[in-house]
Design an enzyme around this catalytic site. Sequence first.
Site, PDB file in Angstrom:
ATOM      1  CG  ASP A  26      37.712  33.604  13.896  1.00 30.88           C
ATOM      2  OD1 ASP A  26      36.615  33.611  13.320  1.00 30.88           O
ATOM      3  OD2 ASP A  26      38.210  34.619  14.420  1.00 30.88           O
ATOM      4  CE  LYS A 131      35.277  36.169  14.098  1.00 30.33           C
ATOM      5  NZ  LYS A 131      36.540  36.766  14.523  1.00 30.33           N
ATOM      6  CB  CYS A 164      38.007  35.495  17.868  1.00 34.07           C
ATOM      7  SG  CYS A 164      39.028  36.640  16.910  1.00 34.07           S
TER       8      CYS A 164
HETATM    9  C1  C5J Z   1      41.143  35.100  16.888  1.00 37.46           C
HETATM   10  C2  C5J Z   1      43.085  36.490  16.869  1.00 37.46           C
HETATM   11  N1  C5J Z   1      40.407  34.385  16.048  1.00 37.46           N
HETATM   12  N2  C5J Z   1      43.699  35.779  17.808  1.00 37.46           N
HETATM   13  N3  C5J Z   1      41.930  36.066  16.338  1.00 37.46           N
HETATM   14  O1  C5J Z   1      41.168  34.882  18.080  1.00 37.46           O
HETATM   15  O2  C5J Z   1      43.570  37.521  16.463  1.00 37.46           O
END
Ligand code: C5J
Length: 226
Positions: A26, A131, A164
């Site tokens: 991400d 995702k 994540c």
């Molecule tokens: C991730 C989030 N990528 N913090 N998403 O950690 O909502």
Amino acid sequence: MQHATIEAEPTPLSIDLDKTAVVIIDMQRDFLEPGGFGAALGNDVSRLRAAVSPCREVLAAARQAGLLVIHTREGHRPDLSDAPPLKVERGNPALRIGAPGPMGRILIRGEPGHDIIPELYPIAGEPVIDKPGKGAFCQTDLELMLRNRGIETLLVCGVTTEVCVNTTVREANDRGFRCIVIADCCASYFPEFHDMGLAMIKAQGGIFGWVSASKPLLNSLAVAAR
Ligand code: C5J
């Protein structure tokens, strides 16, 4: 078979590089740049920048060593049909998932904010997993891809450490993959959550996995390349 010894906690590890993938979680504009999802949740997005440069180095070394590199992106279809209402309905309605923002609709696939930051942009041949949730195994074909390639070990980088990254590591651990989280290649909006997120992974003899850092990993990859 090409082995590398990785300095890690709670123990050093010897891994087969032919069965190892780098998974970058991400590293999207929506989390790292102003005006995206991370900022909409009230976070100081500049805190995540610390992970970019170490990630770049690991990405370059992984490409050089011929490791499989997989990128993930959290986000949803434009009609929000894959977004649980309870996920969407949180927070200020003007800043929710799907609301218009400076980088397009927040956390929506195909919008500029959903894309990976230019510094870590995937190259041809590197799978990108879209995702809908926090974990990269939830409702995706990641596990199938890893199994088809005989991958056993994941070198995990990305954001955020306690959300994540942690969710993905726990999912991977339950599926029998060995995870080594690269501490300085991960970041959180909350430094204390970053530290605790890593501590939880390596506690109890590595209950979810191992934690290393970019420098020892780069050294090991360089030794293995000789
Ligand atoms: C991730 C989030 N990528 N913090 N998403 O950690 O909502």
